[in-house]
Motif scaffolding. Structure first.
Motif, PDB file in Angstrom:
ATOM      1  N   SER A  97       0.822  -1.208   0.000  1.00 20.05           N
ATOM      2  CA  SER A  97       0.000   0.000   0.000  1.00 20.05           C
ATOM      3  C   SER A  97       0.860   1.264   0.000  1.00 20.05           C
ATOM      4  O   SER A  97       0.546   2.229  -0.693  1.00 20.05           O
ATOM      5  CB  SER A  97      -0.977   0.004   1.184  1.00 20.05           C
ATOM      6  OG  SER A  97      -0.293   0.069   2.410  1.00 20.05           O
ATOM      7  N   VAL A  98       1.975   1.242   0.724  1.00 21.45           N
ATOM      8  CA  VAL A  98       2.871   2.403   0.756  1.00 21.45           C
ATOM      9  C   VAL A  98       3.551   2.593  -0.602  1.00 21.45           C
ATOM     10  O   VAL A  98       3.643   3.726  -1.113  1.00 21.45           O
ATOM     11  CB  VAL A  98       3.919   2.277   1.886  1.00 21.45           C
ATOM     12  CG1 VAL A  98       4.954   3.386   1.806  1.00 21.45           C
ATOM     13  CG2 VAL A  98       3.233   2.288   3.242  1.00 21.45           C
ATOM     14  N   ILE A  99       3.999   1.510  -1.222  1.00 22.30           N
ATOM     15  CA  ILE A  99       4.613   1.603  -2.555  1.00 22.30           C
ATOM     16  C   ILE A  99       3.595   2.133  -3.562  1.00 22.30           C
ATOM     17  O   ILE A  99       3.902   3.001  -4.383  1.00 22.30           O
ATOM     18  CB  ILE A  99       5.186   0.242  -3.002  1.00 22.30           C
ATOM     19  CG1 ILE A  99       6.391  -0.128  -2.137  1.00 22.30           C
ATOM     20  CG2 ILE A  99       5.569   0.267  -4.488  1.00 22.30           C
ATOM     21  CD1 ILE A  99       6.854  -1.575  -2.291  1.00 22.30           C
ATOM     22  N   GLY A 100       2.364   1.623  -3.499  1.00 22.89           N
ATOM     23  CA  GLY A 100       1.324   2.100  -4.403  1.00 22.89           C
ATOM     24  C   GLY A 100       1.083   3.587  -4.257  1.00 22.89           C
ATOM     25  O   GLY A 100       0.979   4.315  -5.250  1.00 22.89           O
ATOM     26  N   TYR A 101       1.033   4.055  -3.020  1.00 29.05           N
ATOM     27  CA  TYR A 101       0.811   5.485  -2.809  1.00 29.05           C
ATOM     28  C   TYR A 101       2.018   6.302  -3.259  1.00 29.05           C
ATOM     29  O   TYR A 101       1.860   7.370  -3.863  1.00 29.05           O
ATOM     30  CB  TYR A 101       0.474   5.783  -1.345  1.00 29.05           C
ATOM     31  CG  TYR A 101       0.155   7.240  -1.122  1.00 29.05           C
ATOM     32  CD1 TYR A 101      -0.926   7.835  -1.761  1.00 29.05           C
ATOM     33  CD2 TYR A 101       0.955   8.030  -0.305  1.00 29.05           C
ATOM     34  CE1 TYR A 101      -1.216   9.179  -1.586  1.00 29.05           C
ATOM     35  CE2 TYR A 101       0.668   9.374  -0.116  1.00 29.05           C
ATOM     36  CZ  TYR A 101      -0.409   9.941  -0.759  1.00 29.05           C
ATOM     37  OH  TYR A 101      -0.691  11.271  -0.584  1.00 29.05           O
ATOM     38  N   ALA A 102       3.221   5.800  -3.006  1.00 28.18           N
ATOM     39  CA  ALA A 102       4.424   6.518  -3.448  1.00 28.18           C
ATOM     40  C   ALA A 102       4.457   6.625  -4.978  1.00 28.18           C
ATOM     41  O   ALA A 102       4.872   7.655  -5.524  1.00 28.18           O
ATOM     42  CB  ALA A 102       5.681   5.825  -2.930  1.00 28.18           C
ATOM     43  N   LEU A 103       4.018   5.592  -5.667  1.00 27.68           N
ATOM     44  CA  LEU A 103       3.933   5.658  -7.128  1.00 27.68           C
ATOM     45  C   LEU A 103       2.946   6.740  -7.563  1.00 27.68           C
ATOM     46  O   LEU A 103       3.208   7.487  -8.511  1.00 27.68           O
ATOM     47  CB  LEU A 103       3.511   4.304  -7.704  1.00 27.68           C
ATOM     48  CG  LEU A 103       4.553   3.201  -7.657  1.00 27.68           C
ATOM     49  CD1 LEU A 103       3.916   1.844  -7.935  1.00 27.68           C
ATOM     50  CD2 LEU A 103       5.672   3.482  -8.638  1.00 27.68           C
TER      51      LEU A 103
END
Length: 136
Positions: free
Chosen positions: A57-63
């Motif tokens: 979820s954090v990687i998705g938001y960072a993208l």
């Protein structure tokens, strides 16, 4: 000899700091909308599934934030679209929990890594779509 334009350095600093604040806010909100305690599961119970799901979820938001940063015309534009991206990512978490995997909470608490991997992939995919939609 080239000199550093301090105006550009100021813009970088403001956007980078705000990005970190948005990511921290996302993590905080993300952990609020899930009924299980991610940090307890991760730190105390060494739960890999909780770690994988939260990481996705954090990687998705960072993208998504990356997409915003690439297309924002000013700082306010960046802030507004970062908030839109945050809402879209939180909705993705809710959709996984209630639509795709109704027993998601139990599966994470039971450290079922397979469920976490699918959820993380969904969160990252939503982040990529989110970033792609941030063009205008």
């Amino acid at each position: 000899m080239k000199y550093i334009d301090l105006h550009v350095l100021g813009n970088f600093s403001a956007h980078f700091a705000a990005s970190l604040v948005f990511v921290i806010a996302f993590i905080y909100i993300c952990t609020l909308v899930t009924p299980y305690k991610e940090w307890t599961l991760i730190k105390e119970h060494k739960n890999t599934a909780a770690s994988v799901a939260l990481s996705g979820s954090v990687i998705g938001y960072a993208l998504a934030i990356n997409g915003v940063l690439q297309n924002a015309v000013n700082f306010y534009d960046f802030a507004i679209w970062s908030l839109v991206a945050l809402i879209a990512q939180i909705l993705a978490i809710v959709i996984v929990r209630f639509v795709f995997m109704p027993k998601f909470v139990e599966r994470i608490e039971n450290d079922e890594v397979q469920a976490a991997i699918i959820a993380a992939a969904f969160y990252i995919a939503v982040g990529l779509l989110n970033a792609g939609c941030m063009t205008y």
